[in-house]
Design a protein around this motif. Structure first.
Motif, mmCIF file in Angstrom:
data_model
loop_
_atom_site.group_PDB
_atom_site.id
_atom_site.type_symbol
_atom_site.label_atom_id
_atom_site.label_comp_id
_atom_site.label_asym_id
_atom_site.label_seq_id
_atom_site.Cartn_x
_atom_site.Cartn_y
_atom_site.Cartn_z
ATOM 1 N N LEU A 16 0.827 -1.207 0.000
ATOM 2 C CA LEU A 16 0.000 0.000 0.000
ATOM 3 C C LEU A 16 0.861 1.258 0.000
ATOM 4 O O LEU A 16 0.493 2.272 -0.609
ATOM 5 C CB LEU A 16 -0.935 -0.012 1.204
ATOM 6 N N LEU A 19 1.651 1.802 -3.546
ATOM 7 C CA LEU A 19 0.490 2.262 -4.310
ATOM 8 C C LEU A 19 0.137 3.710 -4.001
ATOM 9 O O LEU A 19 -0.212 4.483 -4.903
ATOM 10 C CB LEU A 19 -0.716 1.382 -3.996
ATOM 11 N N TRP A 20 0.192 4.062 -2.741
ATOM 12 C CA TRP A 20 -0.264 5.377 -2.313
ATOM 13 C C TRP A 20 0.854 6.415 -2.218
ATOM 14 O O TRP A 20 0.601 7.588 -1.971
ATOM 15 C CB TRP A 20 -0.976 5.266 -0.965
ATOM 16 N N VAL A 24 2.588 3.703 5.235
ATOM 17 C CA VAL A 24 1.258 3.244 5.644
ATOM 18 C C VAL A 24 1.350 2.516 6.971
ATOM 19 O O VAL A 24 2.271 1.734 7.209
ATOM 20 C CB VAL A 24 0.655 2.318 4.569
ATOM 21 N N THR A 47 -2.329 6.492 6.002
ATOM 22 C CA THR A 47 -1.106 7.207 5.647
ATOM 23 C C THR A 47 -0.914 8.358 6.632
ATOM 24 O O THR A 47 -1.863 8.799 7.279
ATOM 25 C CB THR A 47 -1.180 7.771 4.215
ATOM 26 N N GLN A 53 -8.366 4.004 6.050
ATOM 27 C CA GLN A 53 -9.088 3.388 4.943
ATOM 28 C C GLN A 53 -9.487 1.974 5.366
ATOM 29 O O GLN A 53 -8.635 1.108 5.559
ATOM 30 C CB GLN A 53 -8.185 3.304 3.706
ATOM 31 N N VAL A 91 -9.324 -2.046 -4.765
ATOM 32 C CA VAL A 91 -8.124 -1.263 -4.478
ATOM 33 C C VAL A 91 -6.910 -1.838 -5.190
ATOM 34 O O VAL A 91 -6.116 -1.120 -5.781
ATOM 35 C CB VAL A 91 -7.881 -1.201 -2.953
ATOM 36 N N ASP A 92 -6.785 -3.167 -5.171
ATOM 37 C CA ASP A 92 -5.597 -3.795 -5.757
ATOM 38 C C ASP A 92 -5.854 -5.286 -5.897
ATOM 39 O O ASP A 92 -6.685 -5.864 -5.179
ATOM 40 C CB ASP A 92 -4.383 -3.557 -4.853
#
Length: 455
Positions: A16, A19-20, A24, A47, A53, A91-92
């Protein structure tokens, strides 16, 4: 020493974060109960400076991974969202820690059928759900097969027949059902479409306002849209309710909602055929899950107990075909004095010891939801074993007499005779043998099931 839980949490942090584009933090990670085919976790990912989330992670089991199925499920979620179907936001997805995974938003609501069907907080929305479910299914069926690449497509009756016969475990009630399906298959000019494949109570996230999300798309395939409608109405997914459409309402409401969006209303005969098909399909799927235990691949109590649920579906097949009526089967465990010993052994006796284990497992209050769920399953396994020890001798003798009246040595011979047409499936002696065998199995596995209402 790190645990599998720690490994997954660390991998999620890294994935994550990539990705972000920011570090995280993972909090509140816990494995969820239920679901015999996937490992599922709930978690919150945050984050720095951001809000949490809420996420769900679904992973293939290490024993029997199927990354191609997980990839299709991800594609189905994306396509369904575009068609206006309520689904969790993807999301993934991909592979991590050596197995395929899906990561999606966690939608708030309730999935446990008994709560949805009984809790007062859902009383206002329950009467609206059958029609709403019809609308949702119509939106799913608006998807053409090309919307989800590489979906499997096969003749449904040929497929379940093939899977069933691979077990080499012929069952008279299943053979009666397969024969009926073959003889009564309705003609269909409907176009093939995306079929969810497991649209039922238990795979729906619902709150007081209605349906929040359709879950578990792993069985999605190309097929006849009425398959999903019939599957929702299978008696197993009513969880004791008398209402056919997932336990929420009448078939008429389901079909009316479907027609609002689809512009087409399937006939009662079509829906009935697919209900019978779905009942047999669930019998075969239970047997398939049990085979994971019987083969020695996985010694999970959940898979073991699923093998004893096959007779519930055999009973429901007979019920759907009008060959048996709902009734009361006494539970041999009720009001039983089981404390006597078998000399020279002391008291309490063996059955009382098993009862004490059953009570302990039933009342297990550990905070781990998965362990709590499996404790209930284990308690059920103990109850089945107790009933079988008490009833098996009489059942064996009675069933041998029923089979002897037909000149058959065992269920295999009777099942094969039904399959080959060597006996008339409408012969009263055949029906007596099939009904007797199924109800004896049910008296051991789950006697209360016989009294559940059906329409």
């Amino acid at each position: 020493m790190s645990t599998p839980h720690d490994d997954i949490q660390g991998w999620l942090r890294d994935r994550l974060g990539s990705l972000w584009g920011a570090p995280v933090t993972i909090q509140g990670m816990r494995r969820l109960s239920g679901g015999a085919s996937r490992d599922t976790w709930s978690l919150d990912a945050t984050t720095a400076g951001g809000s949490a989330q809420p996420l769900i992670l679904r992973c293939d089991p290490l024993v029997k991974p199927s990354p191609e199925v997980m990839a299709r499920e991800a594609a189905a979620l994306s396509a369904a969202a575009k068609a206006g179907v309520p689904v969790p936001r993807l999301v993934d997805h991909g592979t991590g820690l050596g197995r395929a995974y899906l990561l999606m938003e966690r939608v708030e609501g309730e999935t446990i059928p008994r709560r949805l069907l009984r809790d007062e907080r859902f009383a206002a929305v329950r009467p609206k759900l059958a029609r709403e479910l019809g609308r949702v299914l119509a939106r799913i069926h608006s998807l053409p097969p090309a919307a989800v690449p590489d979906l499997p497509e096969a003749d449904p009756l040929d497929h379940i027949t093939s899977v069933y016969r691979e077990f080499d475990d012929p069952r008279p009630a299943v053979e009666l059902g397969l024969r009926w399906l073959s003889d009564h298959r309705p003609p269909s000019s409907r176009r093939a479409c995306v079929v969810h494949g497991d649209f039922r109570n238990g795979n729906l996230m619902i709150d007081e306002s209605g349906i929040r999300a359709v879950l578990d798309w792993e069985l999605t395939h190309v097929g006849d849209p009425v398959e999903d409608l019939g599957w929702l109405c299978v008696k197993a997914w009513r969880f004791g309710s008398a209402e056919p459409a997932g336990g929420f309402g009448p078939r008429e409401e389901l079909l009316a909602g479907y027609a609002e969006i689809a512009g087409d209303r399937p006939s009662s005969a079509e829906l009935h055929w697919w209900e019978v098909y779905g009942t047999l399909r669930w019998a075969v799927l239970c047997r398939m899950q049990a085979d994971r235990f019987l083969s020695g691949a996985e010694q999970d109590v959940e898979y073991a107990v699923l093998g004893r649920k096959v007779c519930e579906q055999e009973y429901d097949v007979l019920l759907a075909l009008g060959l048996v009526e709902p009734g009361t089967l006494p539970d041999v465990l009720d009001s039983r004095d089981d404390t006597a010993a078998a000399p020279p052994h002391d008291r309490p006796g063996a059955d009382a010891l098993l009862r004490s284990v059953q009570v302990f497992l039933t009342e297990e209050t550990t905070g781990d939801p998965r362990l709590r769920f499996l404790s209930k399953v284990a308690a059920n396994a103990v109850a089945i074993a107790r009933r079988e020890a008490l009833l098996a001798p009489a059942h064996t003798e009675a069933h041998a007499r029923r089979l002897a009246a037909l000149g058959r040595r065992d269920d295999r011979e009777l099942a094969e005779a039904i399959r080959d047409g060597a006996v008339d499936p409408g012969d009263p002696a055949v029906l007596v043998a099939v009904r007797g065998g199924v109800t004896d199995k049910l008296a051991v596995a789950n006697p209360a099931y016989a009294a559940q209402a059906a329409r």
